[in-house]
Scaffold this motif. Structure first.
Motif, PDB file in Angstrom:
ATOM      1  N   UNK A 193      -8.583  28.259 -11.889  1.00 19.53           N
ATOM      2  CA  UNK A 193      -9.775  27.791 -13.242  1.00 19.53           C
ATOM      3  C   UNK A 193     -10.207  26.795 -12.179  1.00 19.53           C
ATOM      4  N   UNK A 194     -10.229  25.651 -11.891  1.00 20.44           N
ATOM      5  CA  UNK A 194     -10.713  24.329 -11.282  1.00 20.44           C
ATOM      6  C   UNK A 194     -11.620  24.695 -10.624  1.00 20.44           C
ATOM      7  N   UNK A 195     -10.571  25.111  -9.549  1.00 22.05           N
ATOM      8  CA  UNK A 195     -11.171  25.125  -8.293  1.00 22.05           C
ATOM      9  C   UNK A 195     -12.638  26.459  -8.583  1.00 22.05           C
ATOM     10  N   UNK A 196     -12.422  27.161  -9.123  1.00 23.43           N
ATOM     11  CA  UNK A 196     -13.575  28.381  -9.077  1.00 23.43           C
ATOM     12  C   UNK A 196     -14.765  28.082 -10.081  1.00 23.43           C
ATOM     13  N   UNK A 197     -14.657  27.204 -11.060  1.00 29.08           N
ATOM     14  CA  UNK A 197     -15.584  26.568 -11.676  1.00 29.08           C
ATOM     15  C   UNK A 197     -16.170  25.397 -11.378  1.00 29.08           C
ATOM     16  N   UNK A 198     -15.470  25.030 -10.202  1.00 30.96           N
ATOM     17  CA  UNK A 198     -15.975  23.366  -9.755  1.00 30.96           C
ATOM     18  C   UNK A 198     -17.743  23.327  -9.999  1.00 30.96           C
ATOM     19  N   UNK A 199     -18.033  24.732  -9.099  1.00 28.74           N
ATOM     20  CA  UNK A 199     -19.509  24.929  -9.105  1.00 28.74           C
ATOM     21  C   UNK A 199     -20.042  25.096  -9.931  1.00 28.74           C
ATOM     22  N   UNK A 200     -20.065  25.434 -11.590  1.00 26.23           N
ATOM     23  CA  UNK A 200     -20.272  25.683 -12.629  1.00 26.23           C
ATOM     24  C   UNK A 200     -20.887  24.259 -12.955  1.00 26.23           C
ATOM     25  N   UNK A 201     -19.672  23.563 -12.387  1.00 28.05           N
ATOM     26  CA  UNK A 201     -20.036  21.566 -12.978  1.00 28.05           C
ATOM     27  C   UNK A 201     -20.913  21.017 -12.562  1.00 28.05           C
TER      28      UNK A 201
END
Lengths: 320, 99
Positions: A287-295
């Protein structure tokens, strides 16, 4: 100087004056709080996973809406606690990094799987029930930001326990297989819930320190006993059994005696060998890795907006 | 590279909420957000899930300046010897009413 500061700190603890972020505090007090509060925050976040597992399969729209609201609350609780932890001088990134690197602990209970819908009921009743037992006294913890976060959390938590009990109550009044499902979930969650209070008092040296500093107000065993007493009563309404043949009323102590907890299992799960330890951590990392681009995208958008709103501030005179 | 604002990290925001019409905004907590709009929307989701507010303020934490707790004694000292600022300082006979 430091002796004087220590004295002021001790007096505040003695007189029930809360310690606030910028006040002087002993290093060990700070460390103990960082450890406990970040573990607590991680538990809220990891705790979303076993329940999230049933959102798509909740048996009715009402149950689904409730479960989503509950899981959303856990996210909020995680945030309150991460924010409070940060006031102690550790950054959010550092705490999250500790979790993802497997260096930080979270409540072992979330390393057990949710196999049936009844597990959602048992988690609400027993796991949240045990959590509430632990958390209500923390509303008076000596560290201000922690106490304030806990007050907010406790207000929201009681709906969690009630909805769980209601799920079990419905199953307990259902057909034979629904009743069996209910009993099976209670059987599997009972002992791990008792473990949530932590090791016995004589095996928990930190706990004494924590009580001296008035972070904790009751010992592990005191809280566990309180929990057992309450549950013995509540399970009667469900017409179910607690999976412990040794539970019986003790005239002398005024409490219910109960059987031996399997501490080997507790320490195995703590070491990372529970049924779902690996899965939980992988899910968080993903979840953290896949959210990186959103951040990154949100930050880039905000930067661009700031830049066009206020080009001088950002040095456009050199680039235009 | 041309000068651009740092973009990697979201700033920290302090959240203030007015619970009801007629009350002050009160500090509720803090959160990270990329910009003010996101901070307000996230504050709504985190702090007003049960109708706890009708108005939200967000302020970037870096813009809040605080008094120094280490100087509290001297800083608040001027008020300590001015008990005459409190109504109870003035002794009036019991027969005086409505005062």
């Amino acid at each position: 100087m430091s002796e004087r500061e220590q004295e002021i700190f001790d007096q505040k603890i003695e007189q029930e004056i809360r310690i606030e972020p910028k006040d002087w505090m002993p290093d060990d007090y700070r460390k103990m709080l960082i450890r406990q509060m970040s573990q607590h925050a991680h538990s809220e976040i990891v705790g979303m996973l076993p329940e999230g597992n049933w959102i798509t399969r909740a048996p009715s729209l009402r149950r689904k809406a409730t479960l989503i609201a509950k899981v959303q609350d856990e996210a909020g609780h995680g945030l309150y606690l991460y924010s409070a932890t940060e006031t102690l001088g550790i950054t959010r990134d550092e705490t999250i990094e500790q979790l993802l690197a497997g260096k930080a602990k979270y409540s072992s209970i979330f390393n057990y799987p949710t196999l049936t819908w009844a597990d959602i009921g048992a988690i609400g009743w027993l796991v949240d029930g045990a959590a509430i037992m632990n958390q209500v006294p923390l509303c008076r913890a000596s560290y201000g930001p922690y106490a304030r976060a806990m007050i907010r959390i406790c207000k929201e938590e009681s709906f969690h326990q009630r909805q769980g009990f209601e799920i079990l109550l419905t199953l307990s009044r259902g057909n034979e297989s629904q009743k069996n499902m209910c009993q099976d979930a209670i059987n599997r969650w009972w002992w791990p819930s008792l473990m949530m209070f932590g090791p016995n008092d004589d095996a928990s040296p930190n706990s004494q320190r924590s009580m001296q500093w008035k972070i904790k107000r009751f010992s592990n065993d005191e809280l566990r006993q309180k929990f057992v007493d309450v549950c013995v009563d509540q399970v009667k309404t469900l017409n179910m059994q607690l999976p412990d043949p040794e539970i019986r009323w003790n005239e002398k102590t005024g409490h219910f005696d109960f059987g031996q907890i399997n501490w080997d299992e507790f320490y195995e799960v703590l070491k990372g060998n529970g049924p779902c330890n690996h899965e939980r951590l992988e899910a968080r990392k993903k979840a953290h890795a896949e959210g990186a681009w959103v951040r990154a995208a949100a930050a880039a958008h905000a930067a661009k907006k700031n830049y066009s709103d206020n080009p001088v501030l950002y040095g456009s005179q050199t680039t235009s | 590279m041309e000068a651009k604002p740092p973009a990697e990290n979201w700033p920290l925001w302090e959240v203030f909420i007015r619970a009801r019409q007629g009350l002050d905004h009160k500090h509720a907590g803090s959160l990270y957000a990329a910009d003010a709009q996101m901070a307000i929307e996230n504050a709504r989701d985190v702090y007003t899930r049960r109708n706890e507010g009708i108005s939200i303020w967000v302020v970037e934490s870096k813009n809040i300046h605080a008094s120094n707790p280490a100087e509290s004694d001297t800083f608040y000292d001027p008020a300590n010897d001015k008990v005459y600022r409190h109504p109870s300082f003035y002794h009036l006979p019991d027969e005086v009413k409505n005062i």
